[in-house]
Enzyme design. Sequence first.
Site, short mmCIF file in Angstrom:
data_model
loop_
_atom_site.label_atom_id
_atom_site.label_comp_id
_atom_site.label_asym_id
_atom_site.label_seq_id
_atom_site.Cartn_x
_atom_site.Cartn_y
_atom_site.Cartn_z
N HIS A 107 68.76 17.11 -94.87
CA HIS A 107 69.04 16.07 -95.87
C HIS A 107 68.07 14.90 -95.70
CE1 HIS A 107 71.57 15.18 -92.35
NE2 HIS A 107 71.43 13.90 -92.67
N GLU A 124 73.22 -3.76 -92.23
CA GLU A 124 73.37 -3.60 -90.78
C GLU A 124 72.97 -4.83 -89.99
OE1 GLU A 124 71.97 -0.11 -88.79
OE2 GLU A 124 72.63 1.22 -90.39
N GLU A 155 72.11 16.49 -86.62
CA GLU A 155 71.23 15.74 -87.53
C GLU A 155 70.06 16.66 -87.85
OE1 GLU A 155 71.50 13.16 -89.21
OE2 GLU A 155 72.45 11.52 -88.10
N GLU A 182 67.18 16.16 -90.48
CA GLU A 182 66.77 15.18 -91.46
C GLU A 182 65.30 15.26 -91.82
OE1 GLU A 182 70.06 11.73 -90.78
OE2 GLU A 182 68.12 11.41 -89.84
#
Length: 175
Positions: free
Chosen positions: A29, A84, A109, A111
């Site tokens: 992703h 953040e 993860e 990515e």
Amino acid sequence: MEEVILVDDQDKEIGVMEKMEAHLKGRLHRAFSIFIFNNKNEMLLQQRAAGKYHSGGLWTNACCSHPRPNENIEDAAARRLKEELGFETPLDKIFDFTYKASFDNGLTEHEFDHVFAGIYSGEMNINKNEAENVCFRSMEEIESDLQTHPHKFTAWFSLAFPRIKNWKNTASAVA
């Protein structure tokens, strides 16, 4: 429900999936990582909040996240930096890379990570749900810590740091 954008190995969008499902299944992703430097050329490090869904308490780059479906990656990076750490600064895309890292809690993860850099030396308003602490460190100090205490850093930071160092050296040589 938070969704991530599923992509192929060329970053072509192929669908969306709920964020935790994508991490459970290890689906590739779209993501981004932001590296911030101050006017002393030190890098901003963030210690992830202990309650994060993975890598809590570990040190990493200034900010990382995922764009929302139909959200421009540059806009997502700026949005998340403000959410953040409570500041805005111009960001430049410097490279991208793909990585895959599995965690003890069963999440993975995987990515396609768009990497941005910016300069900022002002005040921060840290979101304590995201970050426990922040500090600026020299590239040499970070490199030494990565060699002596790699377990204190996130998987993606350890992979991205050599590329950031190379980018900084190339940028300095051109300047």
